[in-house]
Scaffold this active site. Structure first.
Site, PDB file in Angstrom:
ATOM      1  N   ASN A 101       0.801  -1.228   0.000  1.00  0.00           N
ATOM      2  CA  ASN A 101       0.000   0.000   0.000  1.00  0.00           C
ATOM      3  C   ASN A 101       0.833   1.278   0.000  1.00  0.00           C
ATOM      4  O   ASN A 101       0.297   2.371  -0.170  1.00  0.00           O
ATOM      5  CB  ASN A 101      -1.000   0.014   1.170  1.00  0.00           C
ATOM      6  CG  ASN A 101      -1.958  -1.158   1.100  1.00  0.00           C
ATOM      7  OD1 ASN A 101      -2.626  -1.323   0.097  1.00  0.00           O
ATOM      8  ND2 ASN A 101      -1.997  -2.000   2.123  1.00  0.00           N
ATOM      9  N   TYR A 161      -0.728   9.436   6.691  1.00  0.00           N
ATOM     10  CA  TYR A 161       0.567   9.174   6.049  1.00  0.00           C
ATOM     11  C   TYR A 161       1.162  10.390   5.337  1.00  0.00           C
ATOM     12  O   TYR A 161       2.275  10.308   4.814  1.00  0.00           O
ATOM     13  CB  TYR A 161       0.427   7.999   5.068  1.00  0.00           C
ATOM     14  CG  TYR A 161       0.026   6.708   5.762  1.00  0.00           C
ATOM     15  CD1 TYR A 161       0.922   6.029   6.573  1.00  0.00           C
ATOM     16  CD2 TYR A 161      -1.271   6.199   5.644  1.00  0.00           C
ATOM     17  CE1 TYR A 161       0.557   4.865   7.236  1.00  0.00           C
ATOM     18  CE2 TYR A 161      -1.653   5.033   6.297  1.00  0.00           C
ATOM     19  CZ  TYR A 161      -0.733   4.373   7.095  1.00  0.00           C
ATOM     20  OH  TYR A 161      -1.098   3.224   7.751  1.00  0.00           O
ATOM     21  N   ALA A 221       1.864  -3.272   6.507  1.00  0.00           N
ATOM     22  CA  ALA A 221       1.115  -4.186   7.376  1.00  0.00           C
ATOM     23  C   ALA A 221       1.861  -5.494   7.643  1.00  0.00           C
ATOM     24  O   ALA A 221       1.619  -6.143   8.673  1.00  0.00           O
ATOM     25  CB  ALA A 221      -0.249  -4.471   6.754  1.00  0.00           C
ATOM     26  N   ARG A 248      -1.859   4.075  17.565  1.00  0.00           N
ATOM     27  CA  ARG A 248      -2.927   3.551  16.706  1.00  0.00           C
ATOM     28  C   ARG A 248      -3.467   2.230  17.278  1.00  0.00           C
ATOM     29  O   ARG A 248      -3.270   1.919  18.439  1.00  0.00           O
ATOM     30  CB  ARG A 248      -2.395   3.418  15.284  1.00  0.00           C
ATOM     31  CG  ARG A 248      -1.939   4.778  14.727  1.00  0.00           C
ATOM     32  CD  ARG A 248      -1.417   4.669  13.317  1.00  0.00           C
ATOM     33  NE  ARG A 248      -2.476   4.232  12.394  1.00  0.00           N
ATOM     34  CZ  ARG A 248      -2.245   3.837  11.141  1.00  0.00           C
ATOM     35  NH1 ARG A 248      -1.000   3.841  10.670  1.00  0.00           N
ATOM     36  NH2 ARG A 248      -3.240   3.444  10.368  1.00  0.00           N
TER      37      ARG A 248
HETATM   38  C1  DHK Z   1       2.334   1.685   7.198  1.00  0.00           C
HETATM   39  C2  DHK Z   1       1.323   0.797   7.012  1.00  0.00           C
HETATM   40  O1  DHK Z   1       0.896   0.513   5.782  1.00  0.00           O
HETATM   41  C3  DHK Z   1       0.620   0.177   8.145  1.00  0.00           C
HETATM   42  O2  DHK Z   1       0.133  -1.108   7.836  1.00  0.00           O
HETATM   43  C4  DHK Z   1       1.485   0.124   9.392  1.00  0.00           C
HETATM   44  C5  DHK Z   1       2.930   1.930   8.539  1.00  0.00           C
HETATM   45  C6  DHK Z   1       2.062   1.491   9.689  1.00  0.00           C
HETATM   46  C7  DHK Z   1       3.480   3.344   8.654  1.00  0.00           C
HETATM   47  O3  DHK Z   1       3.157   4.063   9.604  1.00  0.00           O
HETATM   48  O4  DHK Z   1       4.291   3.716   7.804  1.00  0.00           O
HETATM   49  O5  DHK Z   1       0.725  -0.342  10.492  1.00  0.00           O
END
Ligand code: DHK
Length: 144
Positions: A11, A23, A76, A106
């Site tokens: 992702n 993000y 993840a 979180r």
């Molecule tokens: C990024 C993700 O995609 C989540 O699944 C993680 C992480 C956290 C981040 O904070 O960069 O839980």
């Protein structure tokens, strides 16, 4: 020239467009530029991203012969993947684990990381600045 592998998991190809309130608005291209700018002399970075666990394992295997250190945000898979932990355990150089968000603020399932058992350092909640800090740390640990 020593190469640092900056490896992003599932992702994170959507970085900048996916839940920006968590993000941020920067993209993976911004991550790459920040890491390159953070490199000490004699170091460069190679960025990779995959949504597939096995491909991430293969990228880590490839790094055994091509990279001096790894900056990893396994997304993840951080919270689920013994396979990625095992692959990192087969890598000799420094590993820094990065999370863009503060995973500890979180959901509970984000509080445990399999990768932390191998990582030389863990960074969470610094946004994409965490990748640059991780890159600098690897340059320090690897040395000239
Ligand atoms: C990024 C993700 O995609 C989540 O699944 C993680 C992480 C956290 C981040 O904070 O960069 O839980």
């Amino acid at each position: 020239m020593k190469t640092i592998l900056v490896l992003n998991g599932p992702n994170l190809n959507l970085l900048g467009r996916r839940q920006p309130e968590i993000y941020g608005h920067e993209t993976l291209a911004d991550v790459e530029a920040a890491c390159r700018a953070a490199c000490a002399e004699g170091f460069d970075i190679r960025q990779a991203q995959s949504n597939h666990e096995g491909e991430i394992v293969e990228l880590i295997h490839g790094a055994r012969d091509t990279a001096c250190g790894i900056v990893i945000n396994a997304g993840a898979y951080t919270h689920t993947s013994v396979a990625i932990l095992d692959a990192l355990n087969a890598f000799d150089g420094p590993v820094i684990e990065v999370h863009i968000s503060n995973v500890h603020r979180r959901e509970g399932f984000r509080h445990h990381s399999y990768i932390s058992a191998r990582a030389d350092g863990v960074i969470a909640g610094l946004g994409i600045e965490g990748y640059a800090a991780a890159t600098r740390r690897i340059c320090t640990l690897v040395g000239a």
